[in-house]
Design a protein around this motif. Structure first.
Motif, PDB file in Angstrom:
ATOM      1  N   GLU A 139       0.704  -1.094   0.020  1.00 18.58           N
ATOM      2  CA  GLU A 139       0.104   0.161  -0.061  1.00 18.58           C
ATOM      3  C   GLU A 139       0.921   1.360  -0.023  1.00 18.58           C
ATOM      4  N   THR A 140       2.325   1.050  -0.022  1.00 18.77           N
ATOM      5  CA  THR A 140       2.952   2.354  -0.037  1.00 18.77           C
ATOM      6  C   THR A 140       2.699   2.970  -1.433  1.00 18.77           C
ATOM      7  N   PRO A 141       2.317   4.397  -1.337  1.00 20.29           N
ATOM      8  CA  PRO A 141       2.112   5.048  -2.995  1.00 20.29           C
ATOM      9  C   PRO A 141       3.236   5.256  -3.178  1.00 20.29           C
ATOM     10  N   VAL A 147      -0.486  14.602  -1.626  1.00 26.10           N
ATOM     11  CA  VAL A 147      -0.787  13.733  -0.535  1.00 26.10           C
ATOM     12  C   VAL A 147      -1.862  14.244   0.401  1.00 26.10           C
ATOM     13  N   SER A 151      -3.631  11.085   5.481  1.00 24.99           N
ATOM     14  CA  SER A 151      -2.560  10.258   4.849  1.00 24.99           C
ATOM     15  C   SER A 151      -1.496  10.256   5.929  1.00 24.99           C
ATOM     16  N   TYR A 383      10.655   5.807  -1.773  1.00 29.21           N
ATOM     17  CA  TYR A 383       9.921   4.392  -2.449  1.00 29.21           C
ATOM     18  C   TYR A 383      10.903   3.642  -2.856  1.00 29.21           C
TER      19      TYR A 383
END
Length: 480
Positions: A139-141, A147, A151, A383
């Protein structure tokens, strides 16, 4: 106020490490994780007043609310939320110890080292903020787009958010937010709008970046679009044909009448109008002059009109678009200016934990030397590291190249600089130097607006080593 009043009694040498700022952020994180909602601005004020051992009567005098309201309606609800989030009953008198204990147990497995201890004997890994629970890896965007304020990946730069929300609570407020591209302006606007919604305000979000070009270049069309979109978001019938008289009045007069005689009359609560990407107007000189003149006149009317005091404005613009414009072609200079700042080391560390990254101090220092605290650059790196796509060494090895993860961003900056050869040559002087250099005020202003340099007293230096190394390499490629 002494350290005991600020931080609470010292228990086993640990309480002094738990500051009001940490308590506020941790309480907000706990309640958001438990209920999906952040603390309201007023709840934070009550929490701070209670932290400082103020009575509800003292808070009421300071915040201009009734003491009974702060006690029964705000305080009781706050302690109930905090009790549920902590899993134990807390009140105004015992919440500090309960928060400190939970904070210590959850996030402080290694005690802080006092500043007097030499760096050579400090542990290599020191938790700098209590970590949020990591989001499931799937689920890491990806690091793109705004944002949402709810969140866990939204980073609260407390002084900036506090200033924005406090300003919008004032009648007739106008807030101007500026920053280079990809610094989180739209995310910040979302945060402000959600914050005032919690105070019962009506909010409108309009993105000038989404408007058709033929509307942007025609003042009459632009202002009719503005009135129609505001009507739609307030769920009020469109009555433009009734209020718009082009035969007698100009577009600014008609737009003002529509707000003054209709829209603001129909809405009982304050209205916050957030205009994103207003820099889209900057190249259109005649339109931008009249449009900003109109907004300035609305802001000034609030000084004498209670009706116009209901309207509060937020303008978001990117500073790098100044570059192709004349220096004097900029937004008006009124209202409260807010400049978004980089993430701090603590904030990057907290984000790293959310991304399933473990950065010790040397690794964090290495990453920040390369990219600073630039929000987009940080999120993009975390990320990659969190998903295991690259190691830190691999990421940094190509970070300043066309093939690295920042290739598109660097190329965009380079293309923008090619529109102004004198500015390009000035940046080359900065990145080639080994010491901070002096530039003319106008050149310094433009390069700083692009986010490419840091000021160091009256001199400048590259913002980060990625920018320095990339633009050095592009200069070498251009040289015969």
């Amino acid at each position: 106020m002494d350290a005991r009043d600020r931080d609470g009694p010292d228990r086993d040498g640990r309480e002094a490490d738990f500051t009001w700022g940490q308590a506020r952020d941790f309480a907000n994180q706990l309640i958001q994780a438990h209920s999906g909602k952040h603390l309201t601005d007023l709840e934070i004020k009550v929490l701070q007043g209670s932290w400082q051992n103020h009575t509800y009567e003292a808070m009421a005098e300071q915040y201009t609310y009734g003491a009974g309201y702060l006690n029964r309606d705000v305080g009781n609800a706050l302690w109930k939320k905090l009790s549920q989030a902590l899993g134990e009953k807390v009140s105004k008198t015992n919440f500090r110890e309960a928060l400190r204990r939970a904070w210590w147990q959850q996030g402080r497995s290694v005690p802080s080292v006092p500043p007097s201890v030499p760096p050579s004997v400090r542990p290599s890994v020191l938790p700098m903020t209590p970590p949020l629970p990591a989001v499931p890896l799937a689920e890491t965007p990806f690091a793109e787009g705004p944002v949402a304020p709810q969140s866990p990946f939204y980073v609260v730069r407390s002084q900036v958010e506090d200033l924005g929300l406090r300003s919008l609570l004032k009648p007739g407020a106008l807030v101007r937010v500026k920053a280079p591209s990809l610094m989180g302006k739209t995310s910040f606007l979302y945060y402000l709008l959600q914050g005032v919604q919690l105070q019962g305000y009506a909010t409108i979000y309009l993105d000038l970046g989404s408007i058709d070009r033929d509307i942007l270049t025609d003042l009459g069309k632009l202002l009719r679009w503005l009135c129609a979109r505001v009507s739609r978001q307030l769920k009020i019938p469109n009555r433009l044909e009734e209020f718009w008289d082009s035969d007698i009045f100009g577009s600014n007069d008609n737009c003002t009448a529509y707000f003054e005689e209709y829209l603001l009359q129909e809405v009982p609560q304050p209205v916050v109008l957030g205009l994103d990407n207003v820099d889209r107007l900057f190249p259109h000189g005649a339109v931008v002059e009249d449009f900003f003149g109109l907004l300035r006149s609305w802001h000034e009317r609030a000084r004498i009109s209670t009706l116009w005091q209901q309207l509060r404005l937020v303008l978001m613009h990117s500073t790098d678009v100044y570059i192709p414009l004349d220096y004097n072609q900029s937004p008006f200079n009124t209202g409260v200016p807010i400049e978004l700042v980089e993430f701090s080391p603590d904030q990057i560390q907290a984000l790293a934990l959310l991304h399933h990254c473990s950065l010790d101090r040397p690794a964090l220092a290495q990453l920040m030397a390369a990219i600073g605290g630039h929000p987009y650059l940080v999120r993009r790196a975390l990320y990659e590291l969190g998903t295991g796509s690259q190691t830190l060494g691999q990421l940094l090895a190509t970070a300043a190249t066309e093939t690295g993860i920042y290739g598109a961003h660097l190329r965009r900056q380079w293309l923008l600089l090619q529109q102004n050869p004198a500015l390009w040559q000035a940046l080359i002087q900065v990145v080639q130097g080994t010491e901070p250099v002096s530039l003319s005020p106008l050149t310094l202003y433009k390069l700083h607006s692009m986010g490419l340099i840091h000021r160091h007293n009256n001199r400048v230096m590259p913002r980060c080593t990625v920018y320095r190394d990339y633009f050095r390499s592009m200069h070498r490629a251009d040289s015969p």
